[in-house]
Design a protein around this motif. Structure first.
Motif, PDB file in Angstrom:
ATOM      1  N   THR A   1     -25.187 -53.274  -5.282  1.00 29.58           N
ATOM      2  CA  THR A   1     -25.483 -52.088  -4.467  1.00 29.58           C
ATOM      3  C   THR A   1     -24.665 -52.017  -3.181  1.00 29.58           C
ATOM      4  OG1 THR A   1     -27.331 -53.193  -3.363  1.00 29.58           O
ATOM      5  CG2 THR A   1     -27.833 -51.927  -5.366  1.00 29.58           C
ATOM      6  N   THR A   2     -23.825 -53.017  -2.937  1.00 28.65           N
ATOM      7  CA  THR A   2     -23.011 -53.034  -1.719  1.00 28.65           C
ATOM      8  C   THR A   2     -22.142 -51.784  -1.651  1.00 28.65           C
ATOM      9  OG1 THR A   2     -22.904 -55.444  -1.806  1.00 28.65           O
ATOM     10  CG2 THR A   2     -21.258 -54.333  -0.436  1.00 28.65           C
ATOM     11  N   GLY A   3     -22.227 -51.068  -0.551  1.00 28.59           N
ATOM     12  CA  GLY A   3     -21.358 -49.926  -0.309  1.00 28.59           C
ATOM     13  C   GLY A   3     -21.825 -48.608  -0.885  1.00 28.59           C
ATOM     14  N   ALA A   4     -22.940 -48.608  -1.609  1.00 30.61           N
ATOM     15  CA  ALA A   4     -23.399 -47.368  -2.236  1.00 30.61           C
ATOM     16  C   ALA A   4     -23.741 -46.296  -1.201  1.00 30.61           C
ATOM     17  CB  ALA A   4     -24.599 -47.630  -3.137  1.00 30.61           C
ATOM     18  N   GLY A   5     -24.424 -46.686  -0.145  1.00 28.92           N
ATOM     19  CA  GLY A   5     -24.765 -45.728   0.905  1.00 28.92           C
ATOM     20  C   GLY A   5     -23.541 -45.217   1.633  1.00 28.92           C
ATOM     21  N   ASP A   6     -22.590 -46.097   1.866  1.00 31.64           N
ATOM     22  CA  ASP A   6     -21.340 -45.684   2.513  1.00 31.64           C
ATOM     23  C   ASP A   6     -20.574 -44.704   1.637  1.00 31.64           C
ATOM     24  OD1 ASP A   6     -21.847 -47.367   4.698  1.00 31.64           O
ATOM     25  OD2 ASP A   6     -20.777 -49.039   3.776  1.00 31.64           O
ATOM     26  N   ALA A   7     -20.511 -44.997   0.333  1.00 34.48           N
ATOM     27  CA  ALA A   7     -19.803 -44.111  -0.595  1.00 34.48           C
ATOM     28  C   ALA A   7     -20.483 -42.747  -0.652  1.00 34.48           C
ATOM     29  CB  ALA A   7     -19.736 -44.737  -1.983  1.00 34.48           C
ATOM     30  N   LEU A   8     -21.822 -42.751  -0.704  1.00 39.24           N
ATOM     31  CA  LEU A   8     -22.570 -41.500  -0.741  1.00 39.24           C
ATOM     32  C   LEU A   8     -22.307 -40.676   0.517  1.00 39.24           C
ATOM     33  CD1 LEU A   8     -25.971 -40.752  -2.101  1.00 39.24           C
ATOM     34  CD2 LEU A   8     -25.619 -40.208   0.289  1.00 39.24           C
TER      35      LEU A   8
ATOM     36  N   PRO B   1     -18.741 -54.495  -9.048  1.00 38.03           N
ATOM     37  CA  PRO B   1     -19.037 -55.608  -8.133  1.00 38.03           C
ATOM     38  C   PRO B   1     -18.237 -55.502  -6.832  1.00 38.03           C
ATOM     39  CG  PRO B   1     -17.729 -56.373 -10.002  1.00 38.03           C
ATOM     40  CD  PRO B   1     -18.072 -54.940 -10.259  1.00 38.03           C
ATOM     41  N   GLY B   2     -18.888 -55.800  -5.735  1.00 37.06           N
ATOM     42  CA  GLY B   2     -18.211 -55.841  -4.446  1.00 37.06           C
ATOM     43  C   GLY B   2     -18.176 -54.538  -3.684  1.00 37.06           C
ATOM     44  N   GLY B   3     -18.660 -53.473  -4.258  1.00 41.34           N
ATOM     45  CA  GLY B   3     -18.771 -52.214  -3.532  1.00 41.34           C
ATOM     46  C   GLY B   3     -17.463 -51.523  -3.223  1.00 41.34           C
TER      47      GLY B   3
ATOM     48  N   VAL C   1     -17.015 -35.510   3.076  1.00 38.51           N
ATOM     49  CA  VAL C   1     -15.729 -34.949   2.642  1.00 38.51           C
ATOM     50  C   VAL C   1     -15.947 -33.656   1.858  1.00 38.51           C
ATOM     51  CG1 VAL C   1     -13.758 -35.343   1.107  1.00 38.51           C
ATOM     52  CG2 VAL C   1     -14.473 -37.126   2.690  1.00 38.51           C
ATOM     53  N   ALA C   2     -16.920 -33.669   0.946  1.00 34.16           N
ATOM     54  CA  ALA C   2     -17.180 -32.474   0.144  1.00 34.16           C
ATOM     55  C   ALA C   2     -17.589 -31.296   1.024  1.00 34.16           C
ATOM     56  CB  ALA C   2     -18.250 -32.756  -0.905  1.00 34.16           C
TER      57      ALA C   2
ATOM     58  N   ALA D   1     -21.892 -30.719  -3.308  1.00 35.05           N
ATOM     59  CA  ALA D   1     -21.570 -31.846  -2.428  1.00 35.05           C
ATOM     60  C   ALA D   1     -22.548 -32.999  -2.661  1.00 35.05           C
ATOM     61  CB  ALA D   1     -21.597 -31.395  -0.970  1.00 35.05           C
ATOM     62  N   ALA D   2     -23.827 -32.671  -2.814  1.00 38.63           N
ATOM     63  CA  ALA D   2     -24.837 -33.712  -3.047  1.00 38.63           C
ATOM     64  C   ALA D   2     -24.619 -34.399  -4.393  1.00 38.63           C
ATOM     65  CB  ALA D   2     -26.233 -33.107  -2.989  1.00 38.63           C
ATOM     66  N   ARG D   3     -24.264 -33.629  -5.410  1.00 40.60           N
ATOM     67  CA  ARG D   3     -23.997 -34.234  -6.725  1.00 40.60           C
ATOM     68  C   ARG D   3     -22.757 -35.113  -6.689  1.00 40.60           C
ATOM     69  NH1 ARG D   3     -25.537 -29.731 -11.303  1.00 40.60           N
ATOM     70  NH2 ARG D   3     -27.441 -29.021 -10.280  1.00 40.60           N
ATOM     71  N   LEU D   4     -21.736 -34.673  -5.987  1.00 37.65           N
ATOM     72  CA  LEU D   4     -20.531 -35.487  -5.855  1.00 37.65           C
ATOM     73  C   LEU D   4     -20.840 -36.778  -5.104  1.00 37.65           C
ATOM     74  CD1 LEU D   4     -17.514 -35.663  -6.436  1.00 37.65           C
ATOM     75  CD2 LEU D   4     -17.110 -34.499  -4.278  1.00 37.65           C
ATOM     76  N   ALA D   5     -21.655 -36.681  -4.076  1.00 38.56           N
ATOM     77  CA  ALA D   5     -22.057 -37.872  -3.320  1.00 38.56           C
ATOM     78  C   ALA D   5     -22.846 -38.831  -4.205  1.00 38.56           C
ATOM     79  CB  ALA D   5     -22.883 -37.459  -2.102  1.00 38.56           C
ATOM     80  N   ALA D   6     -23.742 -38.287  -5.016  1.00 39.70           N
ATOM     81  CA  ALA D   6     -24.498 -39.132  -5.944  1.00 39.70           C
ATOM     82  C   ALA D   6     -23.569 -39.785  -6.964  1.00 39.70           C
ATOM     83  CB  ALA D   6     -25.570 -38.301  -6.644  1.00 39.70           C
ATOM     84  N   ALA D   7     -22.556 -39.061  -7.397  1.00 38.60           N
ATOM     85  CA  ALA D   7     -21.578 -39.617  -8.338  1.00 38.60           C
ATOM     86  C   ALA D   7     -20.830 -40.787  -7.700  1.00 38.60           C
ATOM     87  CB  ALA D   7     -20.597 -38.541  -8.794  1.00 38.60           C
ATOM     88  N   ALA D   8     -20.438 -40.639  -6.449  1.00 38.55           N
ATOM     89  CA  ALA D   8     -19.735 -41.722  -5.752  1.00 38.55           C
ATOM     90  C   ALA D   8     -20.630 -42.957  -5.638  1.00 38.55           C
ATOM     91  CB  ALA D   8     -19.285 -41.262  -4.373  1.00 38.55           C
ATOM     92  N   ALA D   9     -21.895 -42.755  -5.311  1.00 41.11           N
ATOM     93  CA  ALA D   9     -22.828 -43.883  -5.218  1.00 41.11           C
ATOM     94  C   ALA D   9     -23.053 -44.517  -6.589  1.00 41.11           C
ATOM     95  CB  ALA D   9     -24.149 -43.424  -4.616  1.00 41.11           C
TER      96      ALA D   9
END
Length: 72
Positions: A6-13, A45-47, A19-20, A30-38
Motif C-alpha cells: 500500500t506504500t504510495g497509494a494515497g500519494d498516487a491518488l 511492490p514499493g509504491g 493533475v486531472a 478525475a476521481a476515477r482516474l485517481a482511483a485507478a492510480a491508487a
C-alpha cells in the motif's frame, strides 16, 4: 487487483486527482482516474509503479466496469 504493497497509494491518488482536475477533467472522471492510480500502486511492490496511459487505462476500465455493474 490484488494488493501487494500500500506504500504510495494515497500519494498516487492525490497526485492523479490534482493533475486531472488541473487539466480540466470533470470531478467524476478525475476521481476515477485517481482511483485507478491508487489501484495500480497497491498492485506493485514499493509504491513506485509505472503510471503510464496504458496502465492507467486498463485500471480505469476495471473501475468503470465496477461502477456500471453497481449502477445496474
Amino acid at each position: 487487483m490484488p494488493v501487494t504493497d500500500t506504500t504510495g497509494a494515497g500519494d498516487a491518488l492525490t497526485a492523479a486527482l490534482a493533475v486531472a482536475l488541473l487539466n480540466g477533467d470533470v470531478p467524476d472522471r478525475a476521481a476515477r482516474l485517481a482511483a485507478a492510480a491508487a489501484t495500480v500502486t497497491v498492485g506493485h511492490p514499493g509504491g513506485r509503479p509505472r503510471l503510464d496511459d496504458d496502465t492507467l487505462g486498463t485500471a480505469l476500465e476495471q473501475i468503470n466496469d465496477v461502477v456500471r455493474h453497481n449502477r445496474s
